[in-house]
Design an enzyme around this catalytic site. Sequence first.
Site, mmCIF file in Angstrom:
data_model
loop_
_atom_site.group_PDB
_atom_site.id
_atom_site.type_symbol
_atom_site.label_atom_id
_atom_site.label_comp_id
_atom_site.label_asym_id
_atom_site.label_seq_id
_atom_site.Cartn_x
_atom_site.Cartn_y
_atom_site.Cartn_z
ATOM 1 N N CYS A 2 34.030 23.220 11.216
ATOM 2 C CA CYS A 2 32.874 23.270 10.328
ATOM 3 C C CYS A 2 32.384 24.713 10.234
ATOM 4 O O CYS A 2 32.510 25.483 11.168
ATOM 5 C CB CYS A 2 31.709 22.402 10.767
ATOM 6 S SG CYS A 2 32.131 20.676 10.992
ATOM 7 N N ARG A 27 37.896 26.762 8.807
ATOM 8 C CA ARG A 27 37.333 26.049 9.960
ATOM 9 C C ARG A 27 37.167 24.556 9.712
ATOM 10 O O ARG A 27 36.919 23.790 10.641
ATOM 11 C CB ARG A 27 35.965 26.633 10.300
ATOM 12 C CG ARG A 27 36.034 28.066 10.764
ATOM 13 C CD ARG A 27 34.657 28.604 10.953
ATOM 14 N NE ARG A 27 34.017 27.995 12.100
ATOM 15 C CZ ARG A 27 33.881 28.584 13.273
ATOM 16 N NH1 ARG A 27 34.348 29.792 13.449
ATOM 17 N NH2 ARG A 27 33.292 27.980 14.266
ATOM 18 N N TRP A 75 34.261 19.543 8.861
ATOM 19 C CA TRP A 75 35.420 18.888 9.471
ATOM 20 C C TRP A 75 34.839 17.672 10.163
ATOM 21 O O TRP A 75 34.136 17.790 11.165
ATOM 22 C CB TRP A 75 36.092 19.825 10.459
ATOM 23 C CG TRP A 75 37.363 19.289 11.046
ATOM 24 C CD1 TRP A 75 38.616 19.376 10.520
ATOM 25 C CD2 TRP A 75 37.509 18.606 12.298
ATOM 26 N NE1 TRP A 75 39.526 18.782 11.350
ATOM 27 C CE2 TRP A 75 38.885 18.295 12.450
ATOM 28 C CE3 TRP A 75 36.622 18.198 13.299
ATOM 29 C CZ2 TRP A 75 39.381 17.624 13.560
ATOM 30 C CZ3 TRP A 75 37.129 17.529 14.405
ATOM 31 C CH2 TRP A 75 38.491 17.255 14.525
ATOM 32 N N ASN A 100 26.888 22.257 13.145
ATOM 33 C CA ASN A 100 28.231 22.193 13.737
ATOM 34 C C ASN A 100 28.087 21.615 15.135
ATOM 35 O O ASN A 100 27.156 21.997 15.846
ATOM 36 C CB ASN A 100 28.836 23.598 13.891
ATOM 37 C CG ASN A 100 29.230 24.201 12.576
ATOM 38 O OD1 ASN A 100 29.190 23.552 11.538
ATOM 39 N ND2 ASN A 100 29.607 25.471 12.617
ATOM 40 N N GLY A 101 29.017 20.778 15.537
ATOM 41 C CA GLY A 101 28.947 20.233 16.895
ATOM 42 C C GLY A 101 28.742 18.729 16.862
ATOM 43 O O GLY A 101 28.881 18.090 15.813
ATOM 44 N N GLU A 483 56.350 25.170 20.818
ATOM 45 C CA GLU A 483 55.565 25.819 19.765
ATOM 46 C C GLU A 483 56.229 25.621 18.390
ATOM 47 O O GLU A 483 55.547 25.378 17.391
ATOM 48 C CB GLU A 483 55.389 27.311 20.102
ATOM 49 C CG GLU A 483 54.719 28.167 19.049
ATOM 50 C CD GLU A 483 53.293 27.733 18.685
ATOM 51 O OE1 GLU A 483 52.709 26.889 19.378
ATOM 52 O OE2 GLU A 483 52.787 28.238 17.669
ATOM 53 N N LYS A 487 54.409 23.800 15.278
ATOM 54 C CA LYS A 487 54.245 24.450 13.961
ATOM 55 C C LYS A 487 54.802 23.564 12.863
ATOM 56 O O LYS A 487 54.179 23.393 11.824
ATOM 57 C CB LYS A 487 54.990 25.786 14.007
ATOM 58 C CG LYS A 487 54.367 26.970 13.427
ATOM 59 C CD LYS A 487 53.263 27.679 14.136
ATOM 60 C CE LYS A 487 52.131 26.877 14.629
ATOM 61 N NZ LYS A 487 51.185 27.613 15.448
ATOM 62 N N GLU A 490 52.471 20.444 12.333
ATOM 63 C CA GLU A 490 51.121 20.636 11.794
ATOM 64 C C GLU A 490 51.107 21.067 10.343
ATOM 65 O O GLU A 490 50.166 20.751 9.620
ATOM 66 C CB GLU A 490 50.279 21.571 12.672
ATOM 67 C CG GLU A 490 50.669 23.013 12.653
ATOM 68 C CD GLU A 490 49.806 23.869 13.574
ATOM 69 O OE1 GLU A 490 48.598 23.632 13.677
ATOM 70 O OE2 GLU A 490 50.352 24.799 14.180
ATOM 71 N N HIS A 506 67.735 12.649 29.978
ATOM 72 C CA HIS A 506 66.900 11.701 30.719
ATOM 73 C C HIS A 506 66.112 10.780 29.792
ATOM 74 O O HIS A 506 65.106 10.217 30.187
ATOM 75 C CB HIS A 506 65.959 12.455 31.663
ATOM 76 C CG HIS A 506 66.706 13.273 32.675
ATOM 77 N ND1 HIS A 506 67.386 12.702 33.719
ATOM 78 C CD2 HIS A 506 66.923 14.600 32.760
ATOM 79 C CE1 HIS A 506 67.984 13.657 34.427
ATOM 80 N NE2 HIS A 506 67.719 14.824 33.857
ATOM 81 N N LYS A 605 40.399 25.444 12.157
ATOM 82 C CA LYS A 605 40.865 26.625 12.890
ATOM 83 C C LYS A 605 40.213 26.752 14.261
ATOM 84 O O LYS A 605 40.843 27.139 15.222
ATOM 85 C CB LYS A 605 40.544 27.863 12.046
ATOM 86 C CG LYS A 605 41.057 29.161 12.616
ATOM 87 C CD LYS A 605 42.510 29.355 12.304
ATOM 88 C CE LYS A 605 43.100 30.561 12.988
ATOM 89 N NZ LYS A 605 44.547 30.424 13.146
HETATM 90 C C1 F6R Z 1 48.032 25.570 16.229
HETATM 91 C C2 F6R Z 1 46.738 26.096 16.602
HETATM 92 C C3 F6R Z 1 45.951 25.355 17.626
HETATM 93 C C4 F6R Z 1 45.131 26.331 18.485
HETATM 94 C C5 F6R Z 1 44.210 25.557 19.435
HETATM 95 C C6 F6R Z 1 43.444 26.472 20.356
HETATM 96 O O1 F6R Z 1 48.660 26.379 15.282
HETATM 97 O O2 F6R Z 1 46.286 27.082 16.078
HETATM 98 O O3 F6R Z 1 46.768 24.560 18.431
HETATM 99 O O4 F6R Z 1 45.996 27.150 19.208
HETATM 100 O O5 F6R Z 1 43.301 24.794 18.678
HETATM 101 O O6 F6R Z 1 42.651 27.361 19.642
HETATM 102 P P1 F6R Z 1 42.163 28.716 20.264
HETATM 103 O O7 F6R Z 1 43.344 29.569 20.509
HETATM 104 O O8 F6R Z 1 41.232 29.304 19.230
HETATM 105 O O9 F6R Z 1 41.450 28.384 21.539
#
Ligand code: F6R
Length: 610
Positions: A2, A27, A75, A100-101, A483, A487, A490, A506, A605
């Site tokens: 948000c 965000r 969000w 927010n929150g 990772e 990627k 997502e 396994h 984000k």
């Molecule tokens: C994936 C991604 C998320 C963040 C996670 C932690 O591409 O960006 O998995 O890595 O939400 O966020 P930060 O690094 O801001 O604590």
Amino acid sequence: MCGIVAAIAQRDVADILIYGLQRLEYRGYDSAGLAVIDQNAHLNTLKRQGKVATLADLVATEQPRGGTGIAHTRWATHGEANETNAHPHISQDRIAMVHNGIIENYKSLKETLSGQGFAFKSQTDTEVFTHLIASHLQNQSSLLEAVKQAKQQVTGAYGTVIIDKENPDTIVAARSGSPLVIGLGLGENFVASDQLALLAVTRRFIFLEEGDFAEITRHKVSVFDVDGNPVEREVVEVNASQDTNSKGQYRHYMLKEIFEQPTSIRNTLEGRVTTDGLVDGIFGQGFEQMLKGVNHVQIVACGTSYHAGLVARYWLEQYGHVSCNVEIASEFRYRHFHTVPGSLLVTISQSGETADTLAALRLAQQRDYLSSIVICNVDGSSLVRESDYAFMTNAGAEIGVASTKAFTTQLTSLLMLTLAVGKAKGLAEDKQSLITHALLGLPAKLEQALTLDSHISDLAEDFIEKDHALFLGRGDQFPIALEGALKLKEISYIHAEGYAAGELKHGPIALIDADMPVIVVAPNNELLEKLHSNIEEVRARGGVFYIFADQDAHFESDETCHVIDVVSTDALTAPIVYTLPLQLLSYYVAVIKGTDVDQPRNLAKSVTVE
Ligand code: F6R
């Protein structure tokens, strides 16, 4: 998670609010709204489901006038993403609130307020908070006082801004667990959940601290601490470039940010590493001395940042000569963990605001840790302010929701941390020099890795009909496989799993058939032979491979095996180099599938809720 923007000015503020929301849209982006108070003390509220652009169209048509306003991009946490649940929430056609929150005790408050005659339109916790403030405002004229009293009744997390049409010359902001920053203008002032939203109008900011609340007029900002005492908070000049907000020649921020990585990593290294090794004091005063007493490192992070921590464990144990544990913050914070004597807590966070990581830090501060350091990309963020030490990744603002340059600059920073720990623990000079040279050579290697761009965009076509994919790696490439899978899922919404290649037999090997592409990261390291054997096991069961391999790793392409040559690189920095082709693969698969690459569904984000 948000975004909030608010303004109080002589001029009309709707355009400032929309501009700010567009900067914050990464965000959260399932609905957006704003409220402005016009010259006749009329509260004009506009909301739309969907992205900020739909609200911007409405604002362009309606042209709401007024110099006091608040805005929000959402969000969803409580209640689905629709217009009714979108912020601002209004009470008594008088006050408007953006938040927010999460308010945890909203149910009991709602019951009490219903008993007092307040009617609820939305399913949100925010509307409860709004009515609560309105209920206090019935007994006094000051919005600040009403917010102060309401604050004492809520539990949970909030960054909130409130306006009152009967006090149009004041806005009130309050922070508890969700960041807020006040932007200082000339005869006008602003509030936002991230300074990025306000860079078009000011570079001077006050970062509210935990528990702070503030009364803001056009000419004055009064800040109060958690106990209600007036406090002076430092005014910080932010030197961020507006250019980070432009996609330039690129179709998406994500692609721009993938291609920025050689430069970002140069920025991470600049002034910190020379051919003689690490520059003294780069982690902060007393850090190197403190490291001498460290014999265990506890890393805590979420998502992609957690994957960076997993790679760092291999480095820290091999070169730092310390034991290391890495844990997801949401698990760590609720585990009854035992603190190993002589432990250093390392948190990793792009945003510096991730609620679980912040809670983990606060918990650890009550335990017997020697010290804490955050590896972070956002200066002034909560984790930076609350950790004993902060090491900035210097990646520049990352706008694409999927983390790319933030991840590789985290890894680079963690390798520098490994070197510092190694030095403190008597790592041999030749090993120190190996790390130094690997670091300095990294930007050039990444430039070469990016030349795979068009090859990978062709390969991506193979994936668009697939529903699943498997990523394999061994050793410090196992987290890179995790990772790569994260990627892909997502941004392309293809289900993907990352596995340690040796673990496949396994269980997961049962999934292998011609419809399951298997992506392997295979640098030329000490585990290469083992990896060859794991690959043969899958091959014998009809698996189709995409192997990102060192030119000297002796893989050959055939009908079921696509080998993509990656620049030869030292084993130490291979996890960083091999990340780039996997980012490109996810990106091109998502583009071909037509998903919203920069703002994938359901994501945000900065995850400032638990
Ligand atoms: C994936 C991604 C998320 C963040 C996670 C932690 O591409 O960006 O998995 O890595 O939400 O966020 P930060 O690094 O801001 O604590």
